[in-house]
Motif scaffolding. Structure first.
Motif, PDB file in Angstrom:
ATOM      1  N   LEU A 178      -7.953  -2.363  38.838  1.00  0.00           N
ATOM      2  CA  LEU A 178      -6.564  -1.918  38.669  1.00  0.00           C
ATOM      3  C   LEU A 178      -6.300  -1.464  37.240  1.00  0.00           C
ATOM      4  O   LEU A 178      -5.506  -0.546  37.002  1.00  0.00           O
ATOM      5  CB  LEU A 178      -5.600  -3.052  39.024  1.00  0.00           C
ATOM      6  N   LEU A 179      -6.962  -2.105  36.282  1.00  0.00           N
ATOM      7  CA  LEU A 179      -6.657  -1.873  34.875  1.00  0.00           C
ATOM      8  C   LEU A 179      -7.050  -0.488  34.400  1.00  0.00           C
ATOM      9  O   LEU A 179      -6.243   0.218  33.769  1.00  0.00           O
ATOM     10  CB  LEU A 179      -7.372  -2.931  34.027  1.00  0.00           C
ATOM     11  N   LEU A 180      -8.281  -0.070  34.671  1.00  0.00           N
ATOM     12  CA  LEU A 180      -8.795   1.165  34.083  1.00  0.00           C
ATOM     13  C   LEU A 180      -7.977   2.396  34.468  1.00  0.00           C
ATOM     14  O   LEU A 180      -7.539   3.141  33.574  1.00  0.00           O
ATOM     15  CB  LEU A 180     -10.269   1.347  34.449  1.00  0.00           C
ATOM     16  N   PRO A 181      -7.717   2.674  35.762  1.00  0.00           N
ATOM     17  CA  PRO A 181      -6.920   3.870  36.068  1.00  0.00           C
ATOM     18  C   PRO A 181      -5.475   3.744  35.590  1.00  0.00           C
ATOM     19  O   PRO A 181      -4.832   4.769  35.291  1.00  0.00           O
ATOM     20  CB  PRO A 181      -6.998   3.971  37.593  1.00  0.00           C
ATOM     21  N   SER A 182      -4.944   2.535  35.515  1.00  0.00           N
ATOM     22  CA  SER A 182      -3.591   2.361  34.986  1.00  0.00           C
ATOM     23  C   SER A 182      -3.523   2.788  33.535  1.00  0.00           C
ATOM     24  O   SER A 182      -2.581   3.468  33.108  1.00  0.00           O
ATOM     25  CB  SER A 182      -3.157   0.887  35.115  1.00  0.00           C
ATOM     26  N   LEU A 183      -4.537   2.418  32.755  1.00  0.00           N
ATOM     27  CA  LEU A 183      -4.555   2.777  31.338  1.00  0.00           C
ATOM     28  C   LEU A 183      -4.701   4.283  31.136  1.00  0.00           C
ATOM     29  O   LEU A 183      -3.967   4.887  30.342  1.00  0.00           O
ATOM     30  CB  LEU A 183      -5.701   2.039  30.640  1.00  0.00           C
ATOM     31  N   VAL A 184      -5.639   4.911  31.847  1.00  0.00           N
ATOM     32  CA  VAL A 184      -5.850   6.344  31.622  1.00  0.00           C
ATOM     33  C   VAL A 184      -4.677   7.164  32.139  1.00  0.00           C
ATOM     34  O   VAL A 184      -4.270   8.156  31.513  1.00  0.00           O
ATOM     35  CB  VAL A 184      -7.187   6.808  32.256  1.00  0.00           C
ATOM     36  N   THR A 185      -4.064   6.759  33.253  1.00  0.00           N
ATOM     37  CA  THR A 185      -2.901   7.482  33.766  1.00  0.00           C
ATOM     38  C   THR A 185      -1.735   7.375  32.804  1.00  0.00           C
ATOM     39  O   THR A 185      -1.007   8.344  32.565  1.00  0.00           O
ATOM     40  CB  THR A 185      -2.495   6.948  35.148  1.00  0.00           C
ATOM     41  N   TRP A 186      -1.542   6.208  32.236  1.00  0.00           N
ATOM     42  CA  TRP A 186      -0.498   6.007  31.234  1.00  0.00           C
ATOM     43  C   TRP A 186      -0.707   6.938  30.048  1.00  0.00           C
ATOM     44  O   TRP A 186       0.223   7.592  29.568  1.00  0.00           O
ATOM     45  CB  TRP A 186      -0.522   4.544  30.805  1.00  0.00           C
ATOM     46  N   ALA A 187      -1.956   7.044  29.589  1.00  0.00           N
ATOM     47  CA  ALA A 187      -2.248   7.844  28.399  1.00  0.00           C
ATOM     48  C   ALA A 187      -2.047   9.335  28.626  1.00  0.00           C
ATOM     49  O   ALA A 187      -1.533  10.041  27.764  1.00  0.00           O
ATOM     50  CB  ALA A 187      -3.668   7.558  27.923  1.00  0.00           C
TER      51      ALA A 187
END
Length: 404
Positions: free
Chosen positions: A321-330
């Motif tokens: 859950l963490l990785l795509p959440s971070l890149v989408t946020w960025a």
């Protein structure tokens, strides 16, 4: 994204998405392929000075190169184009990636891994940038960024199993898998194109395009630095945790199976993210960090093999859950002109966290006296990060955080 070619309009579809997702797997291959043979490498180079630090660096040092060179790759992407850089990087990646098949010295292997990391910086930056370029609509973009995590983690599962199986023939053998870079580059040469800016995309002046939009990306970049560290703790350490539970270092089948199970849990988390198209990514960050914390603390409470397996699966699901959440946020507020730079800095931050993982874990383990307890300490830090991101959401609102 569409591209006008003469009187013909070309629109990215599933085939282009598949190729970019496949390309995104190459840096992950560099991270996980040889993790099942790390105990073998540690035994082989046991007499080398500082081997306990340098051997894990065979996995981690490409991440440092990504952290250093991804921002430069981002600038090249924005100024000179995407496709040529991607094809060239994939070909060189295969050449230097297979070099340890013939190398015997630890120093020479580490040099080859430095070059692998430089190639990975370009590959990851360009693939992520092209996903955002080609799939301009928000729902398609979010789906493919989520699928990027799913695909890379499923590929990681396969690579770990392959690495474990090939490792039975010696630690040299898994490095042959780096030939995958050339295999992927060939269809890319004919199926990808250099994107033009989309008329529906946001644009900025040329002066503004030369600057990195730090006010918008600083928070995602800083959170990603810790996220990169917490994401890779188990990827790098799970084989040692399995061995410390009583499994033989030569039993790469069991080591690979446990690592593959954790990787599969990461893929399931990424697949769930890809289906949650209406949920803002920042709302998932406290949940993701919380799951990582629970899994790591479970490992700290019981160093036996069942505890390692259960804890690794829970924490890895949170990582998915963490990785795509971070890149989408960025990348959610990028423009066409600065997309490569933003993606490059995000990539640099994530992989700097990865590179720091063996260094920090070595220091924490030395301080607390046990690897499993050191993992639990990282879990406690993840609790702090979960609370911090939750407090930020409560204070600002999820929408304000996503637009920061």
């Amino acid at each position: 994204m569409t591209e006008v070619v003469g009187t013909r309009t070309r629109r990215a579809g599933a085939w282009q998405g598949i190729l970019l997702l496949a390309g995104s797997c190459m840096p992950v291959l560099g991270s996980v392929l040889i993790t099942p043979v790390l105990p073998q490498l540690s035994q082989h180079f046991a007499k080398e000075p500082a081997a306990e630090i340098l051997v894990p660096m065979i996995v981690a040092i490409p991440a440092l190169m990504i952290a250093i060179f991804a921002p430069f790759a981002g600038q090249i992407v924005d100024r000179l184009g995407r496709k040529r850089l991607l094809i060239g990087a994939l070909v060189l990646y295969s050449l230097v990636g297979t070099a340890p098949v013939w190398l015997e010295g630890l120093t020479e292997i580490l040099v080859s891994r430095v070059l692998v990391g430089v190639c990975e910086a370009a590959i990851m930056t360009v693939c992520t940038t092209l996903i955002v370029d080609y799939f301009h609509e928000e729902h398609r973009r979010k789906r493919y960024l989520g699928l990027q995590t799913v695909t890379t983690t499923l590929a990681a599962t396969v690579f770990i199993i392959v690495g474990g199986a090939l490792g039975a023939g010696g630690w040299h053998v898994p490095f042959w898998v780096y030939l995958a870079g050339v295999i992927i580059a060939l269809p890319m040469l004919f199926s990808l194109w250099e994107p033009a800016s989309d008329p529906t995309d946001a644009h900025v002046t040329s002066a503004a395009a030369a600057r990195v939009p730090w006010r918008r990306i600083l928070a995602p970049v800083l959170v990603t630095l810790f996220g990169g560290f917490s994401f890779y703790v188990l990827i790098i350490e799970v084989s040692y945790l399995v061995v410390s539970s009583g499994v033989s270092a030569d039993d790469t089948g069991i080591i690979g199976a446990v690592a593959a199970g954790a990787s599969l849990a990461t893929a399931i988390g990424g697949l769930l993210f890809a289906r949650m198209t209406k949920v803002r990514p920042t709302r998932l960050l406290p949940i993701a960090f919380g799951l990582q914390a629970v899994g790591m603390i479970v490992i700290g409470l019981t160093a036996a093999l069942p505890g390692v397996i259960v804890g690794a699966v829970i924490a890895s699901f949170g990582s998915g859950l963490l990785l795509p959440s971070l890149v989408t946020w960025a990348v959610s507020t990028t423009t066409f002109e600065d997309r490569g730079r933003v993606t490059g800095w995000w990539t640099a931050s994530f992989y700097l966290g990865q590179f720091l993982t063996p260094i920090l874990m070595g220091a924490i383990t030395a301080a607390v006296g046990s690897l499993s307890i050191a993992v639990a300490v990282v879990g406690i830090a993840a609790v702090v990060m979960a609370v911090a991101t939750l407090a930020t959401l409560w204070r600002r609102g999820a929408g304000a955080v996503a637009e920061a």
